[in-house]
Design a protein around this motif. Structure first.
Motif, short mmCIF file in Angstrom:
data_model
loop_
_atom_site.label_atom_id
_atom_site.label_comp_id
_atom_site.label_asym_id
_atom_site.label_seq_id
_atom_site.Cartn_x
_atom_site.Cartn_y
_atom_site.Cartn_z
N ARG A 108 0.82 -1.21 0.00
CA ARG A 108 0.00 0.00 0.00
C ARG A 108 0.86 1.26 0.00
O ARG A 108 0.33 2.36 -0.12
N ILE A 109 2.16 1.08 0.16
CA ILE A 109 3.08 2.22 0.19
C ILE A 109 4.16 2.00 -0.86
O ILE A 109 4.76 0.93 -0.94
N ALA A 110 4.40 3.03 -1.68
CA ALA A 110 5.49 2.99 -2.66
C ALA A 110 6.37 4.22 -2.43
O ALA A 110 5.87 5.31 -2.14
N ILE A 111 7.68 4.02 -2.55
CA ILE A 111 8.63 5.10 -2.32
C ILE A 111 9.51 5.27 -3.55
O ILE A 111 10.09 4.30 -4.05
N LEU A 112 9.59 6.50 -4.03
CA LEU A 112 10.49 6.84 -5.13
C LEU A 112 11.55 7.78 -4.55
O LEU A 112 11.22 8.79 -3.92
N THR A 113 12.83 7.44 -4.74
CA THR A 113 13.87 8.24 -4.07
C THR A 113 15.15 8.31 -4.88
O THR A 113 15.45 7.41 -5.68
N ASN A 114 15.90 9.38 -4.64
CA ASN A 114 17.27 9.48 -5.15
C ASN A 114 18.26 9.50 -3.98
O ASN A 114 19.40 9.94 -4.13
N PHE B 99 6.59 9.49 -1.05
CA PHE B 99 5.78 8.37 -0.58
C PHE B 99 4.41 8.42 -1.26
O PHE B 99 3.72 9.45 -1.21
N PHE B 100 4.01 7.29 -1.85
CA PHE B 100 2.75 7.21 -2.58
C PHE B 100 1.85 6.14 -1.96
O PHE B 100 2.32 5.19 -1.34
N THR B 101 0.55 6.29 -2.18
CA THR B 101 -0.40 5.24 -1.83
C THR B 101 -1.51 5.26 -2.88
O THR B 101 -1.31 5.78 -3.98
N PRO C 278 2.59 12.24 -4.67
CA PRO C 278 2.93 11.68 -3.35
C PRO C 278 2.08 12.31 -2.25
O PRO C 278 1.68 13.46 -2.35
N PHE C 279 1.84 11.54 -1.19
CA PHE C 279 1.13 12.09 -0.03
C PHE C 279 2.11 12.63 1.00
O PHE C 279 1.73 13.37 1.90
N LEU C 280 3.40 12.28 0.85
CA LEU C 280 4.42 12.75 1.78
C LEU C 280 5.73 12.87 1.03
O LEU C 280 6.11 11.97 0.28
N VAL C 281 6.41 13.98 1.22
CA VAL C 281 7.71 14.20 0.60
C VAL C 281 8.72 14.54 1.69
O VAL C 281 8.56 15.54 2.40
N LEU C 282 9.72 13.69 1.83
CA LEU C 282 10.79 13.91 2.80
C LEU C 282 12.04 14.35 2.05
O LEU C 282 12.57 13.61 1.22
N ASP C 283 12.50 15.54 2.35
CA ASP C 283 13.73 16.07 1.75
C ASP C 283 14.78 16.15 2.85
O ASP C 283 14.67 16.96 3.77
N LEU C 284 15.80 15.31 2.76
CA LEU C 284 16.84 15.28 3.79
C LEU C 284 17.66 16.56 3.82
O LEU C 284 18.37 16.82 4.80
N LYS D 233 -1.28 14.76 2.01
CA LYS D 233 -1.05 15.02 0.59
C LYS D 233 -1.36 16.47 0.24
O LYS D 233 -0.54 17.18 -0.36
N TYR D 234 -2.54 16.93 0.65
CA TYR D 234 -2.96 18.28 0.25
C TYR D 234 -2.26 19.36 1.07
O TYR D 234 -1.94 20.43 0.53
N ILE D 235 -2.01 19.08 2.35
CA ILE D 235 -1.25 20.05 3.14
C ILE D 235 0.16 20.21 2.57
O ILE D 235 0.68 21.33 2.45
N GLY D 236 0.77 19.09 2.19
CA GLY D 236 2.10 19.15 1.60
C GLY D 236 2.12 19.95 0.31
O GLY D 236 3.02 20.77 0.09
#
Length: 363
Positions: A107-113, A119-121, A133-139, A171-174
């Motif tokens: 139910r969760i997919a992650i695309l990353t470099n 993070f997708f669902t 994506p519903f969540l984006v984490l930028d280190l 997702k929408y807040i992001g």
């Protein structure tokens, strides 16, 4: 080490090593595998938890592989597709994620470099991965508000139902936050007009648009600066912020002793966002030695001080950013400062060992 501290440590590692990471395999080994093991808590060497080069035949396509599948309770829960860190993360890179998402229980997919994690669902349609994506984490710029949601995906507290239920709002807040950030950085015509017509009663001419484009940009930057200062004021419990102490630093030398007497208080200072970002980087570095709450800051006319226990006799670093050439001040065992020129905030991480050693000397 707490979850947020682990995330900060990985972010520091990414900043330090990104210059030598040139391939997808190097990105996986240096950045993505530590993320899976340290942040999410799964054993990358246990095929019952993490399956590299995961294969699931999709229709006529046979033998396609996805970089990692994370297994929890005997079921594939998370799929991860990686790209090299030198490439920006784009939805065009997610074609295999789209296909695999439909034929697994994930139910969760992650695309990353390795630096940015998307993070997708399947909010829009069941068993079909969303395009956004519903969540984006930028280190490189960690959004602290996302940390509790990210932690729900870690092995020890895996809570898929909770994160899926919150995904729509995230997702929408992001997206709204990223849109606002873009407007604050470089306002579009519609945004300028929207704000101008609320404060200016005359006709919205080309000349007015050009004038207010500059004014809107200045106002938003000042607004953000005010918000940062207000939050720091509350955090420090100091209603008179910004108040600080000032020392005289001869400009012709690179090493100066720290004053032993109390330093003079200076009013009407403007703390910049760059100074706050530098302070946050120093605090993230030394939190391996002390709790973050013990790392304080004080602004001054000629430098921005980072202190242990808000004590001017325990300087950790000084940020000399009020000039064309920026410097970071590093202290030795005798509390003498050596100014080192830097061209970007990222270069602060090159002094990790020295900063930590300074803190250790006070403990």
């Amino acid at each position: 080490m707490e979850f947020a501290e682990k995330l900060s440590a990985l972010a520091a590692k990414v900043r330090q090593q990104r210059g030598v990471i040139q391939t997808e395999e190097a990105t996986k080994n240096a950045f993505v595998m530590p993320f899976i093991s340290t942040i999410l808590g799964y054993d990358v060497f246990n095929p019952m938890e993490v399956v590299p080069e995961f294969i699931a035949d999709v229709g006529l396509k046979k033998g396609e592989k996805i970089d990692y599948a994370i297994v929890k309770d005997g079921e594939v829960q998370i799929l991860i597709e990686c790209k090299k860190s030198t490439e920006p993360v784009k939805i065009e890179h997610a074609s295999q994620l789209f296909r695999y998402f439909a034929v697994t229980n994930a139910r969760i997919a992650i695309l990353t470099n390795g630096e940015v994690y998307q993070f997708f669902t399947d909010l829009d349609a069941p068993n079909r991965m969303d395009a956004k994506p519903f969540l984006v984490l930028d280190l490189n710029d960690i959004d602290q508000s996302l940390i509790p949601e990210l932690q729900k995906l870690s092995k020890d507290v895996f809570d898929l139902d909770s994160i899926i239920s919150a995904a729509g709002e995230l997702k929408y807040i992001g997206e709204l936050k990223r849109t606002l950030a873009a407007q604050f950085k470089e306002p579009e015509d519609e945004w300028v007009k929207f704000l101008t017509t609320r404060v200016y009663t005359g006709p919205y001419t080309q000349k007015v648009r050009e004038q207010f484009t500059t004014l809107v940009s200045k106002a938003t930057k000042q607004f953000l600066n005010d918000q940062v200062n207000e939050r720091l004021k509350k955090a420090l419990g100091n209603p008179g912020f910004p108040q600080t102490e000032e020392a005289t630093i001869p400009t012709a030398v690179t090493s100066t002793p720290v004053a032993e007497a109390d330093l003079a208080e200076v009013d009407a200072l403007e703390t910049t966002l760059e100074e706050i970002e530098g302070y946050q980087i120093v605090r993230a570095i030394v939190c391996s030695e002390v709790k973050p709450v013990r790392v304080a800051q004080r602004d001054a006319k000629s430098y921005f001080a980072v202190l242990l226990d808000d004590n001017n006799r325990k300087p950790i670093a000084r940020l000399h950013f009020n000039r064309t050439q920026k410097y970071i001040g590093i202290f030795d065992d005798n509390k003498e400062e050596t100014r080192v020129p830097i061209s970007s905030l990222e270069e602060i991480y090159e002094h990790t060992e020295a900063l930590r050693a300074t803190v250790k000397s006070y403990l």
